[in-house]
Structures are given as structure tokens and as C-alpha cells.
Design an enzyme around this catalytic site. Sequence first.
Site, PDB file in Angstrom:
ATOM      1  N   GLU B  27      27.215  40.614  39.416  1.00 52.45           N
ATOM      2  CA  GLU B  27      27.791  39.985  38.013  1.00 52.45           C
ATOM      3  C   GLU B  27      26.623  40.473  37.492  1.00 52.45           C
ATOM      4  OE1 GLU B  27      30.481  37.207  37.048  1.00 52.45           O
ATOM      5  OE2 GLU B  27      31.108  37.372  35.058  1.00 52.45           O
ATOM      6  N   ASN B 172      39.753  40.153  36.871  1.00 52.20           N
ATOM      7  CA  ASN B 172      39.026  38.925  37.015  1.00 52.20           C
ATOM      8  C   ASN B 172      39.298  37.243  37.238  1.00 52.20           C
ATOM      9  OD1 ASN B 172      36.436  37.903  38.628  1.00 52.20           O
ATOM     10  ND2 ASN B 172      36.292  36.975  37.089  1.00 52.20           N
ATOM     11  N   GLU B 173      40.033  36.711  38.039  1.00 50.94           N
ATOM     12  CA  GLU B 173      40.643  35.347  37.319  1.00 50.94           C
ATOM     13  C   GLU B 173      41.279  35.195  36.669  1.00 50.94           C
ATOM     14  OE1 GLU B 173      37.211  32.902  37.368  1.00 50.94           O
ATOM     15  OE2 GLU B 173      36.422  32.707  40.278  1.00 50.94           O
ATOM     16  N   GLU B 292      34.942  35.777  46.060  1.00 53.19           N
ATOM     17  CA  GLU B 292      33.776  35.038  45.245  1.00 53.19           C
ATOM     18  C   GLU B 292      33.518  33.789  46.037  1.00 53.19           C
ATOM     19  OE1 GLU B 292      33.141  33.915  41.463  1.00 53.19           O
ATOM     20  OE2 GLU B 292      34.114  36.073  40.992  1.00 53.19           O
TER      21      GLU B 292
END
Lengths: 499, 499, 499
Positions: B27, B172-173, B292
Site C-alpha cells: 500500500e 477497499n473496506e 488483509e
Amino acid sequence: MQHAALTVDPAFRIGEVDPRLYGSFVEHMGRCVYTGIYEPGHPSADGEGFRGDVSELVTEIAPPVLRYPGGNFVSGYRWEDGIGPRENRPTRLDLAWRSLETNQVGVDEFTKWARRTGSEPMMAVNLGTRGIDAARNLLEYTNHPGGTYWSDLRRANGTPKPHDIKLWCLGNELDGPWQIGHKTALEYGRLAAETAKAMRRVDPTIELVACGSSHQKMPTFGTWEATVLTETYDLVDHISLHSYYDPLPEDRASFLASGVNLERMVEAVVATADHVRAVGRHRKRINLSFDEWNVWYQSRFGGEASLDWAEHPRLIEDEYSVVDAVVVGSLLISLLRHADRVRIACMAQLVNVIGPIRSEPGGPAWRQTIFHPYALMSRHGRGQVLRIEPTGPVGDTEAFGDVPLLDATAVHDEESGAVTVFAVNRDQHAPLVLDLDLRAVPDLVAGEHTALFDEDPEATNNAERPDRVTPRTLPRVRVADGRVSVELPALSWNMIRLR
Amino acid sequence: MQHAALTVDPAFRIGEVDPRLYGSFVEHMGRCVYTGIYEPGHPSADGEGFRGDVSELVTEIAPPVLRYPGGNFVSGYRWEDGIGPRENRPTRLDLAWRSLETNQVGVDEFTKWARRTGSEPMMAVNLGTRGIDAARNLLEYTNHPGGTYWSDLRRANGTPKPHDIKLWCLGNELDGPWQIGHKTALEYGRLAAETAKAMRRVDPTIELVACGSSHQKMPTFGTWEATVLTETYDLVDHISLHSYYDPLPEDRASFLASGVNLERMVEAVVATADHVRAVGRHRKRINLSFDEWNVWYQSRFGGEASLDWAEHPRLIEDEYSVVDAVVVGSLLISLLRHADRVRIACMAQLVNVIGPIRSEPGGPAWRQTIFHPYALMSRHGRGQVLRIEPTGPVGDTEAFGDVPLLDATAVHDEESGAVTVFAVNRDQHAPLVLDLDLRAVPDLVAGEHTALFDEDPEATNNAERPDRVTPRTLPRVRVADGRVSVELPALSWNMIRLR
Amino acid sequence: MQHAALTVDPAFRIGEVDPRLYGSFVEHMGRCVYTGIYEPGHPSADGEGFRGDVSELVTEIAPPVLRYPGGNFVSGYRWEDGIGPRENRPTRLDLAWRSLETNQVGVDEFTKWARRTGSEPMMAVNLGTRGIDAARNLLEYTNHPGGTYWSDLRRANGTPKPHDIKLWCLGNELDGPWQIGHKTALEYGRLAAETAKAMRRVDPTIELVACGSSHQKMPTFGTWEATVLTETYDLVDHISLHSYYDPLPEDRASFLASGVNLERMVEAVVATADHVRAVGRHRKRINLSFDEWNVWYQSRFGGEASLDWAEHPRLIEDEYSVVDAVVVGSLLISLLRHADRVRIACMAQLVNVIGPIRSEPGGPAWRQTIFHPYALMSRHGRGQVLRIEPTGPVGDTEAFGDVPLLDATAVHDEESGAVTVFAVNRDQHAPLVLDLDLRAVPDLVAGEHTALFDEDPEATNNAERPDRVTPRTLPRVRVADGRVSVELPALSWNMIRLR
């Protein structure tokens, strides 16, 4: 011989034909634009790169409106890609048809060409991947006189006066899961409302069409329209309908009765629109824009997944038969019978892509069978549509049960007093005598009878035999004591022009 | 001494290990990219500015996939900022980590570097502040051969052939309120569906991962997955899971049992996915991407609010202990036990940021304790995962009640016939004898026993003592009558490779 | 003669006046900006093109905050259009007011000018057609020191240090169907929440105002606030209120009681905010930003549909009467009475557009009647607002039933000990004696009495007679035994400054 009858009386009217009922549709799809209307290297090409031979055939149809640039195409389209110097325009992946879009034709070129052929553009904005800002900018570009960023850009791009495009589609078929940026009814209704509001602020004189259902079999049919109109009622003028008819060879009787299906759809959408009107205590009525309709051999199309990246590939270039032409004529008769609410209709599409006109790159252009009823009705089917209350025999169909063998409508030209009757004989094997009661219009004394039919109902036109199927002139019709009988050949479309 | 037992029989299988189970994650956060994998001025830097010493350690792990560029970072990212001449790339505020992003590494550099280390990129698109258009353009840039705007730009930027990235994360999330552009399950499900559809039109060969829950304690856990999969089922291939384990020093027994928690999450998401499958009458199954996971001293992190604008600041550079490494090994064992549905897993992150690899700017790179079980399992944990039905003593934990002291799995290499057993002894104070029943595989005669453990379970590696903790080779194991007993040291991770 | 009474005791307080209660509003609408505050060719223009005569009058009011750049305008605004070299700025169609926006004034010019007049900008972001990215970029442009794309652009545009704008509106009147990009409460609440979150990451020191209802008669009044605050509670500081009062000539008594309506709105919004606080178990309280209020002859305005494209047209340049000024004074009294929760209020607008200041292109600037109570209260109405428990006669009104003839509040300056009483006599025909009980503040011995009233209550100021209506100094007030009586003229606004 079987008989059917109808009564012509100008006192009984359905409504005036909106000429836009004879519109067509030019999508950036397959070869409708490129090598269809536009082919710079073609011997007949004009100074702008548009094919003269195709333009001539378009002029013969004289479609009052041409929907553009999609269709599914528009839901991923950046209109800015199609303006300015051609050499700077980007080539894009068109995700709708998995084709390469070179953007050599854009809003400027299309609008000018449409006007040269006597048509008005009916422009669609992208509500798939874009929203309010892209739409209002496009409208500023096309319709604002000048003195602002986008209108000055249009001027710099060679169009000093506004294009002044009056008719706009708020996206395309957003109810369809296949659509790039597909939306739920509420998502679409909200976006369409806010886009409509901003567009009306840019130009309050425009007419707006909200997306209705992509076809009658959509699971959301009806509820989609109700939700969308609830969200947009006062901001739009029309709701769209789309329907294609597949000539299933094993059930030609049902296929010939396709108009029954079309009328059911029209009546359902009218009911829904008027229901929303009542609930919302609205004053105006929403009209119908049947802006995609035609015969389409859909079962022959492998779907978008079958496509691979190519520039203007050959997509759904159906070759139409006599039967198809009779059905097209019948569908137009159905639309005319609902002229009180259907104000716009677009045969999809104009050239090559299930089109009445076909063209070959570097080669000829010709009229498909469906060209003929379409062009003749476009030219002669204007005026007041009359209630004619036809009676006559019925035939059984798998899809619709008993269906009248006669499918007819009549149009009255108030100025000349002429009456034109359009009639289809759905009987595949026998002629049908049509008895006309004309006592209410004593001035009518005689008429010309033109018909499309053939010994081989599957006969088609193509590059080799472009005139294999053409309308035939039948014996002149003479009225006696306000009555006349006309023989409609088996499986035929007919036009009887009485004066 | 206590005993535990398991049976190895290749006839009883869970499923084949997807090598992507050993993926990692890069990341744009802290020093994972800058001074992590990339540091142009470093003595070991290659011609592209990537650190040779770090790359070498990455190659040792051989992660088959590397998720990129986020994580929370991606939800505010403009991928276009990271392409083209480096001197023209803008410096941006990264709102996820309140850092300055110079964009000196972008999709082109990362993809090429990942391939050089033998990894495939697993690319995420921004569904926080952006949508369909940004995603489809990125995919056109990376995967389309050429002849279009974005693919030609990639070529102009020095990559003539497509990157051909096959694995894509739809954001993402997005369930997390901390996420830039956080969405409700329905908002996200709709956006993910429409983005997936457009991306599949650009390249139908890609695999897509929809966002599941950010962790099991999210209030929307379970309902989020159900809604998202209902909206996206046929358009995606995987649903993501994220989970981090905090080594609370006062309850090491529970921490050592973290795998129990991980497996509960896996089983819950499998149940949800299969529920949606049943309700929707879908054919395919949705697989799990545990993209993750790791041990993370989360309680030491002050949260995003504690951060202030800096270029590649030192963020969550946890120094891992032997205990942490044993837990990492145990978590990988848990993932292997669900190899039938977990097809992708990414240890977060690769370098510096809770990473198995650490590096200092201008200085050395080294292996953290967790590097070892990860690298060894990545290299040797391939083949068919077997059902081994372990039995043995349990230990009490605060968080999970009774938990088996033995945590184990076995992998069978069909070609060579070799069997590798991975086993953790959760007993902190006593060794555990593992009795293996190998009668079903008579060819296995002996094996190597490697283990990670230490007199000081809190021992760590760091710049000064980079090899303080390394795997130890224990006495060779000899099979007799299809049986063998292996002593697992107290608080240890073990690999027994039998041939 | 009728009497009313009130008691001044600094022990009984409502709260401290937030100076921002005396804010105003500069919208790109009509002639508020162009030929209002900004007119480069004007004889009084400063080096930046701002009118010196207008600035002087603004300084007289000293509004602590100036909301900018809209209003409805902001919902279609691209803030990037207003930065950089003026000759490159595009002219846009402003769809809110159907005007041409030349962008000659933008965030840089406005902020600098506001600061020169002693005001702080209260900046609004566009949540009509735009979202998170446009907002965070603007905030980076205005508030980030440098070293990033947008902050460096600000520096390049001539502002090395950050503007450091602390107060931000999350859009404008998104509950209004007239708004470009109008939203449902949930749509807006979600967008406001995510935009707020991103903005706070850029600069955690800002204060944020969420949009409340556009007026009390909105069908969504109350439910809008509840939904919006439920979605945004912890992310925002204030909720906005807007209200305009139309001086219907046939019912002046009701018009004079407009403050009753304003207070009902304040109390309703306080109730809603505290309800959401209770349900959500939140700790902090949401305060009120009454960021559009004034007298407005709304019935004279033809609506947006009446407008046509023009640069800074004359829009709603109402000429205010004495009655209007008394009502403005009364509305400010109402706001002061709610100083515990109303922390910001903006008289709309500052110049020309229903403004206290009027200016003519190339000509003079002058004070409207409403200027006077506004400027005097802004300068003297600071300190602690006291609970004064007024008693006295009531008058009947069509709109509100019985309403007290006296409308009053008192402000205590803790440092000097001075008390200022603001009082309106709503009786149109008779004076009212106000009996003040000052026994709790024995230091007060005398005071100045200033009042606005006129024999002709419809008298106005204009270019010809700019000082037709001004405050009058009445006989000095002397306290005896802690008591004093003051005669308030019929239909008057009064300020009694006691020391």
C-alpha cells in the site's frame, strides 16, 4: 372470399399525427454511422464525408427526427470526444458494443447532416456513467448562442449559430442490467429529475424524454415507469418505449400479429402515466416516445459477449423479407392508432443495423423491404387519424389467440380532404376484401391502391437484387354511392389514397 | 509429556492450495513503497529505483500476488497521477494516512517491479471518491493492447505490451466509516456491480473481488456481505475478508488462539455467500479473498487523527516477536484448512508497515520473525490440503474457551508424493509430542523438522540483530511402521517435510 | 400610556453572543459581487477592483463572517473557474439565477477582500453537481500551506500563505426542489457526511455547517433535519436555517411579529437536533447557523423562470422601509434571545441583493434603512445575553394571535459593566413606556437612547435621498433607585446603552 369493413368519417378522430412518429435512430453501433451515413472515401461522399447515396434514401423516408448517438452506446459516451479537430479526437473503447469508436462523427457533424436531410436530431445524454454536469454542458454547447465557455467552443469549432436541438433523451434503457451504469427505477428517476431540471434552466424550450422500459418482458415493466414518472413528472414531456419483434419462422401467424403486442405495451404505459398523473394531481399529460421499434432477428445475435474490439463491425445487419415489411407496416398502423398519445417513434436503426437502408463500404446503398411501407407511410400518413371501427374475420395465433385478419387505420388530410387508408391483410393464404363506407366524405371519388406482397413471402432485397421487392400499383379504386371494395392480396401491406 | 495425533491419508482432501494464498500487500502507506520497495538513492537500488536488497527478500517469500495500491489509500487515489514523466506527477494529500504522496511510483512501475520479483499485481480501483469511468479507464490503460486513448498512453509511457493484470479489487473496506467515500452496503453493492460490469466489458478475462467486512466486529458484519453479494453475485468472483490480531501481552493464550477467530470469520462468510447463492439460484460459488491479515499491535497506533502531513512517515512499523511469528504460522495453517474456499490471501503489508520485511533508508533490509513461517509455508505449502482430523489436549483461553494445543495441517504434493505437516504447539511452557499416522502413505520414510521457537518468546529481529530469531533445524524424523512421533517445542511453529 | 417592563440582572444569562451572529452573505447573484463589492472601473475602486465606498460601509457593519459564494449559485459552481489569471477564466451559465458568470471574482479575491474589511469568509462547497473531490481540493487550495498540487497552485496564483478558512458550509438548500442537484434528506445526509469526513482529514481545525431546511414551510421541515443530523452528527458542528419575511402591506401587524416565526423555527430545530443527540447517545450539541435571513419582498420576485441570461442583472434590489428596518431589528433581537444555540447568522445579502447596502454602477453607495439597526447591533450587541423576562401588553395579529408589543433583549458587557437594551415597539400607533428594573446592577446610572422610527413608516433611503431615514438620538436616560422608564416611539426600534 372473406370480407372486412370499416367506416371513414372525419368527425370521429383519434388525434393528429405528430410527424415525429416517423422518426428513426442513428446509433454509434456497427455500421450505422461509419460506412453507413458516413464514409469519407465513398464515391458519393459529400464534402463532409457523408454518403450521398445513403442521404438520398434518407431524404426519401424524410424522418422528421433522428435519435442520436444511442442507444446503449450513449451510456458510456463522452460527447466532448466528438468535437473539435478530428485529428485530436480520441479512439475509445465503446463498452456497449465492444467496438472501437474513432469519434470522427460527433454532435456537430451529425446535427448538420441530419438537418441537410431534413431531419431534426433527437439527442440523448449519458446518464449511465455521467450526470448533470455533462448534460448541461452539452446543451450549452448545442443551444446557447455564445459568450460562454461551451457555446464559444462550438463557435470556434465552426458552428456560429446554435444547433438549437429541441428534443432530448434523458439517457437510454437504464432499466436494463446490460446497460453501462444501469440504475434502479428510483436511482434513475432521481438522476433524470435533477438532470432535467438543470437542462431546463439552460434552455427552457426543450422537450425531454424519460426512459421507460426496454421492453415489455422486463421484470420491472410498469413499476419502472410508475417510479420514474413519480420522480420526474413535471420535469419531462415523454416516456420512452422500446420493442423489437423477432420473426420466428415456425409461427408466422403470431409474428404477423406483433402489432397486438405493441398496442398492449402502449396501452399499459398510457395507463401507468395517467395513474401517476392522478396520484400526483398533475395537470399535464405525459406522452409516449416509442423511440426504438422494428423487426429484429434477435435470436441470431450472440449478445455483447460475442463481440470483440473492431471498428464499425458488421452487427445485426438483418436482411428483411416481405413478411417483415408487412409487419413493419402493421406496427406503424398500430402506432397511428395511438396518435393521441404516441408523439414520437423511431424505427431502429436507420442504416445497416436492422435498418431500412443498407450500404456497402465503397459500394452501393439500397432499400430493404421494410423501407417501402415506412417511407410511404412517412410521406402519406400525415393529418388526422380517424376512428374507423373495423369489423371482419379473425385468425388464430399461438401468441395472442384470435386476431383480426385486417389491420387498418385511416388518415384524413383536412386541407385537401384526401383520406389515406393503410391496411394489412394478415391472412397468409387468401386475399381479403375490404369494404369501405365513405358516405361521410362524399367528395372522395377514387383512389390509388399501392401494395407490398410477393409470391415468395421470404423474398428480400440485397446488393445483388436491390429491387427484388418493391411496392406494386394495383388497379385504381372507384367509389360508388359512398362505398368501395378493395381486394387486399394475401399477406400484404396496402395503401389506398382516396381523393 | 502430552501427546496429540493426526492421520495423513491423501484420499481425504480439503482442496488444492491456490498459490495466491501466500499473497502480500503493498500500500502507499508509511514506508511500504517509499524507502520500502522503492528508494532510488539506495546503494542496492536497481535502474528503476527499486531496492535490490528488499527485492531479494521478496523473492525469498515469492508471494504470487501483491495487492496494490491500497488499502484505505486507494479510496482517494487518482491513478492518473502516477503515470507519465515523473517530474510532471503531482504531490497529493493522501487523506487516508494524512501523508504526502509524491506519486513517484505508479501502476507502471509497480507492475513491472512485481513481475520482476515473480509476483502478479492484484490491483484495486477507487470506489471511494470515484466510480465506473476511472475504473474502466485504468483497466483499458493496463490491459488493452493499443489503438485507444488510454492504451496508447501506456505505450507512450514506455509499456508497449499490456500489463494484463488479471486480479482486481472493487475498492477497499467501503463498509468502514473511516473510509474516504464510505458507503452503505446497498450503495457499495450497486456501485461495485456497475463498475464490475463495465470492467468485464473492457476485459472479460479478469477476476474481481468485492469488498466484504473490514473485520468481524463491524456492526454490519454478515449483513454487509449478504447485501453486497445479492447486488453483485454474477459479476464478481471473490468476497474479501480482513482481520488483524493484536498481541495483547496480558493474554497470550488467547492471542495464540487467533486462528480460531480467523476460522470463524471464514466460516461465517462462506455461509453468507452460500446463502445468497441459494436464494438467488446461482450456479457458481463465490470464493474468499482474505486480502488483509496479520498480527498488528493495533493498540499502539494512535489512529488517523494522530497523523500529520509527511512524506512516507514511519507508520505502524511493528517489531515482531517469536510469539507473533508462531501466530502468523498458525493463521496460515487456518487459511490452508479452508483452501477449498479461500483462494487468495494477502499478508498485510510486505515491507515496514506491519511487514515481514523491514528496511532502513540508506541502510539494511532484514527479515522479521514473521518472515520465516510465511516464507517457508509459501515455498513448501503447496499441493493438496489433507483432512487430518487431529486429536489431543486442549488449553483454556479467555477469548475462546478450550482450544486445542495443537494447530496443524498437512499438504500433499501429488507429483513427488511428499507430505508436509505444519504444526503449532500453543502450549507456552511444555513441549507436545505429535503422533503421526502415515500408514496410508507407505512411501514416506523420513522427514526434516524445522521449527521456530526461542527461550525468550518476546525476542525480535532488528537492524542491529537481524538474525536473532531464525528457524532451527531439529533432528531428522524417521518413520517406522507408518508411524512417527515428533516433539514440538513449547510455543513453537513447526514444519515437518516427509518423503 | 401603556407600559411594559423588564428586569436586568447579570446573574441570569442566556449565553454569550457569538460575534458571528452578525454575519452577512455575498452570493454571486445579481449585483452583489459585480458592481456591488467589485467594480474595477469605479472611481472608488481599490487596486484589486473592489469598491472603496462599499467596503467602507461594510466596515461600518463589521460583519465577522461573510458567507460565500452562494446560496443557490454554489450548487452549480466550479470553484476552479475563479482562480488563476483573470483572462483565462471561463464565462459560465449560472443556472441558479440564469445569469452569466464571468468568474472575475473567485475565492482568492473574495477572501482577501473580506479580510481587508475585517471579515472572515464562510465558504460553501458545491454539493449540488459535485462531491467529495471538488470539496477536498478546494480546502487543500485554501488551507494547506504548500508542497502539494492545489496548495502550490494557490501560491502560484499569488497567495503564499494559506487563506486558512475555518468555517465551511456543506452545500446550500439541498432540500429545495429548485436547487441544482437537489437531494432527498438521505441522499444529502450521506453526501454531506462523506464530504465532511474527507474535509476534516484535509484540515481537522475547520467548522462545518450542514444544510437544514430552506424555510419552515418546506414539506420536509423537521424530518429533513432529523435525517441529515442522524447521518452527519459527529462530523458537523452546525445545522443551517434560512428564513425570509415578506412585508405584506395589508397585514403589517403580522409582519412586525416576524420574530415570533423566527423563534419558532429556532426552537423546532433545537428540539430536532437534541432529539437526534439523545437517540444517538452523542455527547456534543449541534449549534444553529441561521445563515440566510432578512426581510424580502419575495412576492415581487418572478422566480428563476422569469430570468434571462445577463451579466449581473438587477435582481431583487428591494428598497427597504422604516417598517422593514424595525422588523430587521426585531429579528436580530430574536436571534440574540437564542444566543445559547444560534452561533452564526448571516443577513442575506450584503449589497444590492436584498442588502443593507446599495450601490449604483459608477455611482454612489448608500445605507438602506435596515443597515442601521444591523450595524448598531453588530457593533454594540456583544457580551452576555441576559434573561430579562419582559412583561407588558399584547397586540392581536392575523398570523400569530396575541403577540407582545414589546420585543426586547439585553446584553451585558462583563468588562465595562455596561448593559445595552434593544427594544422594538410593535405598536404602530402609540408609544410604549418601557420600565427597566436595574436594581441588580447599581453601577448603571445613565444611558443613551437611539431609535429608528419615522412619521412615514414606509419612508426609504435611495440614491437621491440616501439619508432620508437614519437613527435618531433621543433624550438621555437617567437611572433613579435602580429604575428608569424609557418611552419607545410608535413602530420603532431602540437601543438604550446604560453605563
